[in-house]
Design a protein around this motif. Structure first.
Motif, short mmCIF file in Angstrom:
data_model
loop_
_atom_site.label_atom_id
_atom_site.label_comp_id
_atom_site.label_asym_id
_atom_site.label_seq_id
_atom_site.Cartn_x
_atom_site.Cartn_y
_atom_site.Cartn_z
N ILE A 187 0.80 -1.21 0.00
CA ILE A 187 0.00 0.00 0.00
C ILE A 187 0.84 1.27 0.00
O ILE A 187 0.50 2.25 -0.67
CB ILE A 187 -0.99 -0.01 1.20
CG1 ILE A 187 -1.92 1.21 1.15
CG2 ILE A 187 -0.27 -0.10 2.52
CD1 ILE A 187 -2.81 1.27 -0.03
N LEU A 188 1.98 1.27 0.70
CA LEU A 188 2.82 2.48 0.67
C LEU A 188 3.39 2.70 -0.72
O LEU A 188 3.50 3.86 -1.18
CB LEU A 188 3.94 2.39 1.71
CG LEU A 188 3.60 3.02 3.07
CD1 LEU A 188 2.57 2.18 3.80
CD2 LEU A 188 4.86 3.21 3.92
N GLY A 189 3.76 1.60 -1.40
CA GLY A 189 4.25 1.75 -2.76
C GLY A 189 3.18 2.32 -3.67
O GLY A 189 3.46 3.16 -4.54
N GLN A 190 1.93 1.88 -3.52
CA GLN A 190 0.85 2.41 -4.33
C GLN A 190 0.57 3.88 -4.04
O GLN A 190 0.06 4.61 -4.89
CB GLN A 190 -0.42 1.58 -4.12
CG GLN A 190 -0.28 0.14 -4.63
CD GLN A 190 -1.61 -0.50 -4.90
OE1 GLN A 190 -2.49 0.12 -5.52
NE2 GLN A 190 -1.78 -1.74 -4.47
N LEU A 191 0.92 4.30 -2.82
CA LEU A 191 0.80 5.72 -2.48
C LEU A 191 2.04 6.52 -2.87
O LEU A 191 2.11 7.72 -2.62
CB LEU A 191 0.54 5.87 -0.98
CG LEU A 191 -0.84 5.46 -0.48
CD1 LEU A 191 -0.85 5.33 1.04
CD2 LEU A 191 -1.89 6.46 -0.93
N GLY A 192 3.03 5.82 -3.46
CA GLY A 192 4.25 6.50 -3.88
C GLY A 192 5.15 6.87 -2.74
O GLY A 192 5.91 7.84 -2.82
N GLN A 193 5.10 6.10 -1.64
CA GLN A 193 5.85 6.43 -0.43
C GLN A 193 6.76 5.29 -0.02
O GLN A 193 6.57 4.13 -0.41
CB GLN A 193 4.88 6.73 0.73
CG GLN A 193 3.96 7.90 0.46
CD GLN A 193 4.71 9.21 0.35
OE1 GLN A 193 5.49 9.56 1.23
NE2 GLN A 193 4.50 9.94 -0.73
N SER A 194 7.76 5.61 0.80
CA SER A 194 8.62 4.62 1.44
C SER A 194 8.77 5.01 2.90
O SER A 194 8.32 6.09 3.31
CB SER A 194 9.99 4.55 0.76
OG SER A 194 10.64 5.81 0.84
N GLY A 195 9.39 4.16 3.69
CA GLY A 195 9.50 4.42 5.12
C GLY A 195 8.37 3.72 5.87
O GLY A 195 7.89 2.66 5.45
N LYS A 196 7.92 4.32 6.96
CA LYS A 196 6.80 3.73 7.71
C LYS A 196 5.96 4.85 8.31
O LYS A 196 6.42 5.98 8.51
CB LYS A 196 7.31 2.79 8.80
CG LYS A 196 8.13 3.46 9.90
CD LYS A 196 8.61 2.42 10.90
CE LYS A 196 9.49 3.07 11.98
NZ LYS A 196 9.98 2.08 12.95
N GLY A 197 4.71 4.50 8.60
CA GLY A 197 3.79 5.46 9.18
C GLY A 197 2.52 4.77 9.66
O GLY A 197 2.46 3.54 9.74
N THR A 198 1.51 5.57 9.96
CA THR A 198 0.23 5.05 10.43
C THR A 198 -0.79 5.16 9.30
O THR A 198 -0.89 6.20 8.64
CB THR A 198 -0.27 5.89 11.63
OG1 THR A 198 0.76 5.95 12.62
CG2 THR A 198 -1.51 5.26 12.24
N LEU A 199 -1.56 4.10 9.09
CA LEU A 199 -2.59 4.10 8.05
C LEU A 199 -3.97 4.31 8.67
O LEU A 199 -4.28 3.72 9.70
CB LEU A 199 -2.58 2.77 7.29
CG LEU A 199 -1.35 2.50 6.42
CD1 LEU A 199 -1.34 1.04 5.99
CD2 LEU A 199 -1.34 3.42 5.21
N ALA A 200 -4.78 5.14 8.03
CA ALA A 200 -6.17 5.32 8.43
C ALA A 200 -7.04 5.13 7.21
O ALA A 200 -6.80 5.72 6.16
CB ALA A 200 -6.39 6.70 9.03
N VAL A 201 -8.06 4.27 7.34
CA VAL A 201 -9.00 4.03 6.26
C VAL A 201 -10.31 4.70 6.64
O VAL A 201 -10.95 4.33 7.64
CB VAL A 201 -9.21 2.53 6.03
CG1 VAL A 201 -10.23 2.30 4.91
CG2 VAL A 201 -7.90 1.84 5.69
N HIS A 202 -10.74 5.69 5.86
CA HIS A 202 -11.99 6.40 6.09
C HIS A 202 -12.99 5.92 5.03
O HIS A 202 -12.68 5.90 3.85
CB HIS A 202 -11.79 7.90 5.98
CG HIS A 202 -10.75 8.44 6.91
ND1 HIS A 202 -10.92 8.51 8.26
CD2 HIS A 202 -9.50 8.93 6.66
CE1 HIS A 202 -9.84 9.03 8.83
NE2 HIS A 202 -8.97 9.29 7.88
N SER A 203 -14.21 5.59 5.47
CA SER A 203 -15.15 4.92 4.57
C SER A 203 -16.57 5.44 4.77
O SER A 203 -16.94 5.87 5.86
CB SER A 203 -15.11 3.41 4.82
OG SER A 203 -16.12 2.73 4.11
N THR A 204 -17.36 5.32 3.70
CA THR A 204 -18.78 5.66 3.80
C THR A 204 -19.59 4.53 4.41
O THR A 204 -20.75 4.74 4.79
CB THR A 204 -19.35 5.97 2.40
OG1 THR A 204 -19.14 4.83 1.55
CG2 THR A 204 -18.71 7.20 1.79
#
Length: 773
Positions: A616-633
């Protein structure tokens, strides 16, 4: 005000100006409502990336975005000796615990140390009690709040801490009684789980008694009375019920006149799981000689018409056949709710449709220190306490115990047009709407009209439906139950609904969700605006807390997302899974919180489908690490896998998707067990702030035998994760630790998630260690 035969409104009851006739109030109402889904807010002006899901292709849009003073004086008193006090309640479902003063003072393992109030004796006496003593004299019946015994270092684990604290409370109460006996003070009862003693004291010796070094505060023991649903549609409780918010597994303690266990609404096996009688009336709490308690219980959790029909009930009788009781009886019931909070199916909600005769515009803890102590103790244990505001028609305050800071004070609105209230030429009367001044009458009623009898003031928290509800009463049903007595169990039932869907939601989170969602209503009497509760909106605020926005009400947090090189040549990646088991498609945004900025992506998941976003970070064009939040309807099942990719395959670990209500808040702690730091394994500890405000956390490291090795502090911005690599080695110098553990304590903030990873030193194969409460 008192309840007779089912409920009245106003301190003086409900009377006809011509006939001085009393009318009683009845309970809840059924309805249907639809939810309007707002369209997803579109992201604009950015390039798109193609996300490849396991079963779906995604297009992901990405963008970066940049009272009384409690002192610290410790009083040291020698240990007392005697026989151990009895523990646990009598009978299979009985909640009643023994009075610690009826048994000898128990033996203690060490000194009795008590945190005392530095205030002078006069400052320890509540203002209301001081006025009463000055004007009335004679013998006063008072509740004495003692300093909390210091036992934290004497026990490990919650169960042992409760048992040790119980012994020290008993010893403390015995010591106080012995200290003040020469003053002519007579002890009436103690409390097994509260630092409180009920006594009679000569008015002329009150100050001297308050000056005892064990005393923190003193208040009057006052008489109390009942506050005498079909509002389910107005507050969308029916809709949340359809979404699974049935109350299943959640206990509601109803402190009132008892519950008629023979009524069909409560007769099912296990519906009433515990009971207690704190009055001189016959029975054990499973009968109701007044009717008020049965009506309130029906609104909260009646099996066919209640807000949370699958919740179980605790029946605590604190009012007699006339609807009368006392502060000390309510405190005895609250004491036993705390004592048995994990027994008989557990309890997470307390409903109290009772009050006194005085009103307070703001926090009343100084006048009600015993209530403040008991309710805060319950709140700290994860139990939310709802109290009716009262029916005296006051616009300058609410009654006790609703005015106590830890309680949720509930006022009343109509749920629709129920005609003139009260009808038949009658009027509501109460302390602020006396009969000689004409009382009050609502000539026109409509949904969300604030009832003229409902107490209001700055201390009021929320509004809920009242008149005119059909609810159980002994022998049948009452067709028009109302008053803030009805509003309180409406709110309690909604809380049980929410907790059956979000079991880890804290009292403060539930209170905040109710106070910040729903329809804002302004009381024309005082200009104060409060929100009428909305079950669906409150639940969505909890489930989606963290910033998804109004059109994305559901939010799920994954503590760690990675795309980076690790120790020993490891290469870490994260896959994100989103399962939509609902009947509608879900529009989602994935936010990566990393290095103080946020990168966002958008996608959708059809109804009944699952999408797994690889790397998922690659698909976001990112590297490293962080916190993911999924916001949904729509509600989702969010999961993840973070893994080390090698030529021989992958070694991975599972990270769950958390809601903000899964986290812990200020004053709470969790444990991370089974941690190892040696030549074969290494440990990392990660702390995530899913809340909306900065957080402060302390991590304490322990050896296998329970000794403290080190501690360190973590400051977190909203959405931030901080990971401490090899804390036992770097913080405590431990390089051969086979069985360590850690305690994570929050001192500021909410929604804190703690996790640990134990990694194989040779393969970097990680195992997730979730926190344990």
């Amino acid at each position: 005000m008192m309840a007779k035969g089912g409920g009245t409104v106003g301190q003086g009851g409900l009377r006809s100006a011509a006939r001085r006739h009393r009318q009683l109030f009845p309970a809840p109402i059924r309805v249907r409502a639809r939810v309007k889904q707002r369209p997803l807010e579109q992201l604009s002006g950015e390039s798109t990336r193609t996300l490849t899901g396991e079963c779906l292709e995604r297009r992901l849009t990405c963008r970066p975005e940049g009272s009384m003073r409690v002192g610290v004086v410790v009083l040291v008193i020698g240990a007392s000796v005697g026989a151990a006090a009895p523990v646990a309640g009598a009978g299979v479902g009985s909640l009643v615990t023994p009075d610690p003063l009826t048994a000898p003072s128990p033996p203690l393992a060490g000194e009795l140390r008590v945190v005392t109030a530095p205030a002078e004796a006069l400052e320890r006496i509540s203002p209301l009690l001081f006025r009463e003593a000055a004007t009335r004299g004679g013998t006063l019946r008072v509740l004495v709040v003692l300093g909390e015994p210091v036992v934290g270092e004497l026990a490990t684990g919650a169960a042992e801490a409760d048992e040790v604290r119980g012994r020290y409370l008993a010893s403390l109460q015995h010591r106080f009684v012995a200290n003040v006996a020469p003053l002519g003070v007579r002890a009436l009862r103690g409390y097994s789980q509260l630092p409180v003693v009920l006594v009679e004291v000569p008015a002329e010796r009150l100050v001297e008694m308050a000056g005892d070094p064990l005393v923190r505060a003193v208040q009057l023991d006052r008489p109390v009375h009942a506050h005498r649903a079909e509002g389910g549609a107005l507050i969308r409780a029916n809709q949340l019920l359809a979404q699974g918010g049935t109350g299943r597994g959640v206990g509601i303690a109803v402190l009132d006149s008892g519950i008629d266990a023979s009524h069909p609404e409560f007769a099912a096996s296990g519906k009433i799981q515990a009971w207690g009688n704190y009055t001189d009336s016959p029975g054990d709490g499973r009968s109701d000689d007044n009717g008020h308690g049965t009506a309130c219980a029906g609104i909260a959790a009646g099996s066919t018409g209640g807000m949370a029909p699958q919740a179980h009930l605790w029946a605590l009788k604190v009012l007699d056949a006339e609807g009368r009781g006392s502060d000390s009886q309510i405190l005895a019931a609250l004491n036993d709710v705390y004592a048995h909070r994990n027994d008989f199916g557990g309890v997470k909600v307390v409903s109290i449709s009772i009050g006194g005769s005085n009103v307070w515009g703001g926090n009343c803890d100084a006048d009600n220190p015993a209530y403040a102590t008991a309710i805060q103790q319950l709140v700290s244990a994860g139990i939310v306490v709802f109290v009716s505001a009262g029916n005296a028609g006051c616009s300058n305050g609410v009654e006790a115990p609703a005015c106590v800071s830890g309680a949720v004070a509930v006022g009343a609105v109509y749920d629709g047009n129920v005609g003139v209230q009260p009808g038949d030429g009658m009027i509501f009367v109460g302390g602020c709407i006396p009969e000689e001044l004409g009382g009050c009458q609502d000539a026109a009623t409509f949904a969300d009209k604030i009832a003229c009898y409902s107490n209001s003031g700055e201390r009021l928290d929320i509004l809920a439906p009242a008149n005119c509800a059909t609810t159980p009463q002994p022998g049948g049903y009452k067709t028009c139950f109302g008053g803030t007595s009805a509003a309180c169990p409406y709110a309690a039932g909604v809380a049980a609904q929410i907790l059956s869907l979000q079991g880890s939601a804290t009292p403060s989170q539930i209170k905040n969700a109710m106070m910040t969602t729903g329809r804002a209503l302004t009381d024309s009497r005082n200009g104060i605006t409060r929100r009428r509760i909305d079950a669906v909106s409150a639940y969505q605020a909890l489930a989606g807390g963290g910033g998804g926005g109004g059109s994305l009400p559901y939010t799920y947090w994954v503590p760690v997302g990675a795309r980076l090189a690790g120790a020993g040549g490891a290469q870490y990646f994260t896959d994100l899974g989103c399962l939509n088991v609902g009947a509608a498609a879900a529009s989602i945004e994935v936010w990566l919180h990393k290095d103080g900025s946020v990168v966002k992506g958008a996608a959708s998941v059809p109804a009944g489908a699952q999408a797994i976003f690889r790397d998922i970070l690659g698909q976001l064009g990112q590297s490293g690490k962080g916190t993911l939040a999924v916001h949904s309807t729509q509600p989702l099942k969010v999961t993840s896998r973070t893994y080390n990719k090698t030529p021989a395959g992958t070694f991975g670990q599972y990270y769950d998707g958390y809601t903000v209500s899964d986290g812990i808040s200020a004053g709470q702690s969790v444990w991370l067990p089974m941690l190892t730091e040696n030549a074969d394994y290494r440990t990392n500890i990660a702390i995530t702030n899913t809340g909306s405000s900065p957080a402060q956390v302390t991590v304490t490291l322990y050896g296998g035998a329970g000794g403290v090795l080190a501690s360190y502090s973590v400051s977190l911005a909203p959405g931030e994760t901080k990971q401490e690599n090899q804390p036992f080695k770097n913080r405590a110098g431990q390089t051969n630790l086979g069985a360590g553990y850690a305690k994570v304590t929050v001192s500021a903030g909410s929604g804190i998630i703690a996790t640990a990873s134990v990694l194989d030193a040779k393969t970097s194969d990680p195992t997730t260690i979730p926190a344990k409460p």
